[in-house]
Scaffold this active site. Structure first.
Site, PDB file in Angstrom:
ATOM      1  N   THR A  58     -48.515  -4.194  29.448  1.00 29.34           N
ATOM      2  CA  THR A  58     -47.337  -2.884  29.116  1.00 29.34           C
ATOM      3  C   THR A  58     -47.947  -2.188  28.394  1.00 29.34           C
ATOM      4  OG1 THR A  58     -45.586  -4.987  30.109  1.00 29.34           O
ATOM      5  CG2 THR A  58     -44.548  -3.323  28.709  1.00 29.34           C
ATOM      6  N   TYR A 121     -40.165  -2.636  41.718  1.00 32.73           N
ATOM      7  CA  TYR A 121     -39.057  -1.396  42.841  1.00 32.73           C
ATOM      8  C   TYR A 121     -38.727  -2.245  44.522  1.00 32.73           C
ATOM      9  CZ  TYR A 121     -37.087   2.575  43.932  1.00 32.73           C
ATOM     10  OH  TYR A 121     -36.191   3.555  44.324  1.00 32.73           O
ATOM     11  N   TYR A 147     -50.041 -11.423  36.550  1.00 37.63           N
ATOM     12  CA  TYR A 147     -48.711 -11.399  35.664  1.00 37.63           C
ATOM     13  C   TYR A 147     -47.597 -10.739  36.317  1.00 37.63           C
ATOM     14  CZ  TYR A 147     -47.573  -7.736  32.175  1.00 37.63           C
ATOM     15  OH  TYR A 147     -46.458  -7.092  30.673  1.00 37.63           O
ATOM     16  N   LYS A 174     -50.054 -15.098  33.666  1.00 34.18           N
ATOM     17  CA  LYS A 174     -50.133 -14.886  32.345  1.00 34.18           C
ATOM     18  C   LYS A 174     -48.385 -14.614  32.675  1.00 34.18           C
ATOM     19  CE  LYS A 174     -48.833 -10.794  29.623  1.00 34.18           C
ATOM     20  NZ  LYS A 174     -47.907 -10.106  29.268  1.00 34.18           N
TER      21      LYS A 174
END
Length: 304
Positions: A58, A121, A147, A174
């Site tokens: 990110t 999405y 992730y 993560k």
């Protein structure tokens, strides 16, 4: 070998642990990619004690980059610090095909592992998630880390899906869900996996829950602070670790004021860190008043 800190899981060939900053992507003033600045930031956090680095998370603004830029960032970071620490590259995309392509490129560039955010999405059910990750596992000879950040992707993984992913061959997770009960049970169910806590709000609680590593945005600016926290915890000094967690809370709050994700790059400029330039639009840097407020807070905290 760790002391009091949790150990990595046996299914993780990289034995990830310690502090793993999600390093930033540097841009020129015109928002074009700045490889030198990107390399300098990776070197900065490793010099500050990072155990590994995570480009294209990110904080790396991965969704705002082209495929070619993403590949260049991975190659740049590998060249800069790959001989010093493991590089685990973010390769996730909404489609399985694009994710596999980026994973193959990262492996070819020398990344030690790949981090795959859940596709975003479109809603994703458990079987689709398992097939997605299985495709990546089969495509690259590198450990694959999940992730998990449902607040950004809109797709949470159930514990049952995590069971299937573990069976498919992931190396670790993560977790940025901030769902402590989910994390605690996931660690309990899968001691063979390496868990990395992905929120500065949960560094010590993440270690308490069994996470071997800390993926910390604060460590992008003050790596020594987060490394000190981890080392205090590992040495058995829980009181010191919790004091440092309190400081991290204050820094995190300061960095989160103003535009989304602007705090890290602004704070780097305030502490004379590497020049990483602006964020890529539509993200924006702090304005003058926001920057002045951040500078005041960091000075009050006694941080450079």
């Amino acid at each position: 070998m760790t002391g009091d800190a949790p150990s990595p899981g046996g299914a993780d060939p990289l034995s990830l642990g310690g502090v793993v900053p999600p390093v930033v992507t540097a841009f020129e003033a015109d928002e074009s990619l700045d490889p030198e600045g990107t390399a300098a930031h990776a070197e900065f956090v490793v010099d500050g004690g990072a155990s590994a680095v995570f480009p294209l998370g990110t904080n790396g603004e991965a969704p705002l980059l082209t495929a070619e830029e993403r590949d260049e960032v991975v190659a740049t970071v590998v060249d800069a610090v790959g001989d010093r620490v493991p590089v685990i590259a973010g390769v996730g995309a909404p489609s399985t095909g694009e994710t596999v392509a980026r994973a193959e490129a990262a492996a070819a560039a020398g990344a030690d592992g790949v981090v795959v955010v859940t596709p975003y999405y479109y809603p994703l059910d458990g079987p689709a998630a398992v097939e997605h990750y299985r495709a990546v596992i089969e495509a690259v000879d590198r450990p694959v880390y999940v992730y998990h950040i449902p607040g950004r992707t809109g797709n949470a993984l159930s514990l049952e899906t995590l069971d299937a992913l573990a069976e498919a061959g992931i190396a670790g997770v993560k977790d940025s869900s901030k769902d402590v009960p989910w994390l605690g049970q996931a660690v309990d169910d899968h001691p063979e996996l390496t868990f990395l806590v992905g929120s500065d709000s949960l560094l010590v609680p993440g270690l308490d829950a069994g996470c071997a590593g800390l993926v910390s945005a604060v460590a992008n600016v003050f790596p020594e602070l987060v490394v000190d926290l981890y080392e205090a915890y590992d040495a058995g000094n829980r009181e010191r670790a919790r004091q440092l967690q309190s400081t991290v809370y204050d820094v995190r709050t300061a960095l989160k004021r103003g535009p989304y994700m602007a705090g890290v790059k602004t704070a780097l400029s305030l502490r004379d860190g590497p020049d990483v330039g602006p964020l890529r639009r539509p993200l924006r840097r702090m304005d003058a008043d926001e920057q002045a407020a951040l500078e005041t807070t960091l000075e009050e905290l006694g941080l450079p």
